[in-house]
Design an enzyme around this catalytic site. Structure first.
Site, PDB file in Angstrom:
ATOM      1  N   GLU A  91       0.829  -1.198   0.000  1.00 50.61           N
ATOM      2  CA  GLU A  91       0.000   0.000   0.000  1.00 50.61           C
ATOM      3  C   GLU A  91       0.868   1.255   0.000  1.00 50.61           C
ATOM      4  O   GLU A  91       1.893   1.291   0.670  1.00 50.61           O
ATOM      5  CB  GLU A  91      -0.873   0.020   1.253  1.00 50.61           C
ATOM      6  N   CYS A 105       2.809   8.438   2.096  1.00 46.76           N
ATOM      7  CA  CYS A 105       3.002   7.432   3.147  1.00 46.76           C
ATOM      8  C   CYS A 105       3.564   6.172   2.475  1.00 46.76           C
ATOM      9  O   CYS A 105       2.940   5.582   1.602  1.00 46.76           O
ATOM     10  CB  CYS A 105       1.670   7.159   3.838  1.00 46.76           C
ATOM     11  N   CYS A 112       4.280  -7.276   7.752  1.00 49.52           N
ATOM     12  CA  CYS A 112       5.108  -6.782   8.852  1.00 49.52           C
ATOM     13  C   CYS A 112       5.248  -7.893   9.877  1.00 49.52           C
ATOM     14  O   CYS A 112       4.305  -8.643  10.121  1.00 49.52           O
ATOM     15  CB  CYS A 112       4.459  -5.552   9.493  1.00 49.52           C
ATOM     16  N   CYS A 116       1.791  -6.020  15.939  1.00 48.36           N
ATOM     17  CA  CYS A 116       1.163  -5.136  16.924  1.00 48.36           C
ATOM     18  C   CYS A 116      -0.337  -5.466  16.949  1.00 48.36           C
ATOM     19  O   CYS A 116      -0.941  -5.693  15.893  1.00 48.36           O
ATOM     20  CB  CYS A 116       1.405  -3.675  16.569  1.00 48.36           C
ATOM     21  N   CYS A 337      -3.192   1.033   8.391  1.00 50.32           N
ATOM     22  CA  CYS A 337      -2.176   0.181   7.770  1.00 50.32           C
ATOM     23  C   CYS A 337      -2.711  -1.183   7.377  1.00 50.32           C
ATOM     24  O   CYS A 337      -3.275  -1.887   8.190  1.00 50.32           O
ATOM     25  CB  CYS A 337      -1.033  -0.047   8.738  1.00 50.32           C
TER      26      CYS A 337
END
Ligand code: SAH
Length: 347
Positions: A91, A105, A112, A116, A337
């Site tokens: 993205e 961005c 990832c 998180c 995200c």
């Protein structure tokens, strides 16, 4: 075919020699490749026609193509799902503000590894690092897009897309060197923000790279117990050494560090959390960026009320901590995200 932006100078030089071309062609090609709107070697009109054709047969000038898009140049954010040469997808977002200064961005990884708890990017782990060419190409993609749709060139960049920047720092820094070079894209290092969950070694390496990038740390909790629940990496790199690395970054660069703090209703947004956070940052040169949680469909968290967000900010301000609150831009366009990617699974 090789991505031109991942081809070392020595390789291009040798290739040019094989084509019986003078060495100065390298600089011509490199410069032309960074011009907004130049997406095909055919457009490099200062090169001989036969060379343009040979370049096109050997190198790729664009290795990613948009496969989905949300938002428009008139909206606050335009989000692109870009498909890489190997079929993976990332993205890239162009954010628009009222001052007409577009911000890009940027993603650094496919997925990832940080996992998180509140983030859509890490839900399926990491697939691979992006190459420095793929990171640079996101800037070129945005520059092409802005040239075609808006008057304003790219003004700022935030490394806040998919991925953890310190896990792919070599590739990122190599790409940014071209972005900040006056003969490259000429975007000031001070206009580029790197956001990280924070590894002290990564932050130290960034401090030593000699560029005054703006550093943002995803703090998100005022104590290790809570932070480890939200950010598993905290078990390896807890808050204290992280903030000490932030202090070193400030001392080395003179740049005030931002502490990002996502607000999750009932979890880390209580008054006592604000008080604890103020204590942690009291004698530090840091700015707190409050980010109300951007809902992710698959996740159970809630966004706090505007009143509670204000209250949290006031407690910090009363304790003398500078605060800004990020106004949510992305939610209407799946900008949290990883969300656009998650909603467009590869066939
Ligand atoms: N891996 C880096 C950069 C990518 S995320 C980092 O963790 O800093 C950029 C910022 O968006 C981080 O502060 C991240 O914690 C935050 N973020 C992730 N998911 C979010 C969500 N659902 N709502 C609001 N902020 C989110």
């Amino acid at each position: 075919m090789e991505n031109l932006f991942d081809t070392p100078d020595s390789v291009l030089q040798n290739w040019l020699a094989e084509q019986r071309q003078p060495p100065f062609r390298q600089k011509q090609i490199r410069q032309a490749a960074l011009q907004p709107g130049i997406v095909d070697f055919e457009q490099m009109s200062n090169l001989p026609k036969a060379l343009r054709q040979r370049l096109g047969e050997t190198f790729r000038l664009r290795s990613m193509r948009p496969v989905a898009q949300t938002g428009s140049p008139q909206s606050s954010a335009e989000k692109f799902l870009l498909e890489l040469a190997d079929g993976n997808r990332i993205e890239t977002v162009v954010l628009h503000n009222d001052r007409g200064e577009p911000t890009l961005c940027v993603s650094t990884q496919v997925g990832c590894a940080m996992r998180c708890a509140f983030c859509a990017s890490g839900m399926n782990g990491v697939v691979r690092n992006l190459t420095s060419g793929e990171i640079l190409e996101q800037f070129l993609f945005a520059a092409d897009h802005l040239k075609a749709t808006a008057d304003a060139p790219l003004s700022h960049a935030v490394i806040m897309g998919m991925g953890e920047p310190t896990a792919n720092l070599d590739a990122l820094l190599a790409a940014l060197e071209i972005v900040v070079a006056p003969e490259g894209l000429g975007l000031g290092a001070r206009k580029i923000t790197l956001s990280t969950v924070g590894t002290p070694t990564g932050i130290d390496r960034l401090a030593q790279c000699g560029r005054p990038y703006h550093l943002a740390i995803s703090l998100h909790a005022p104590n290790d117990e809570l932070r480890s629940q939200l950010i598993p990496a905290n078990r390896v790199f807890p808050i204290q050494p992280l903030l000490e690395a932030a202090d070193r970054y400030f001392n080395a660069t003179g740049r005030r560090v931002t502490c990002e703090y996502i607000l999750l209703a009932g979890l880390n947004d209580r008054d006592e959390h604000a008080t604890q956070l103020a204590r942690l940052l009291k004698h530090r040169c840091a700015l707190v960026n409050l980010i109300p949680y951007n809902p992710v469909k698959e996740l159970p968290f809630q966004t706090p009320s505007a009143k509670q967000v204000r209250r949290f900010a006031e407690i910090l301000e009363k304790a003398g901590i500078p605060v800004v609150t990020r106004h949510r831009k992305g939610d209407a366009i799946d900008a949290a995200c990883g969300q656009l990617r998650a909603s467009h699974k590869n066939p």
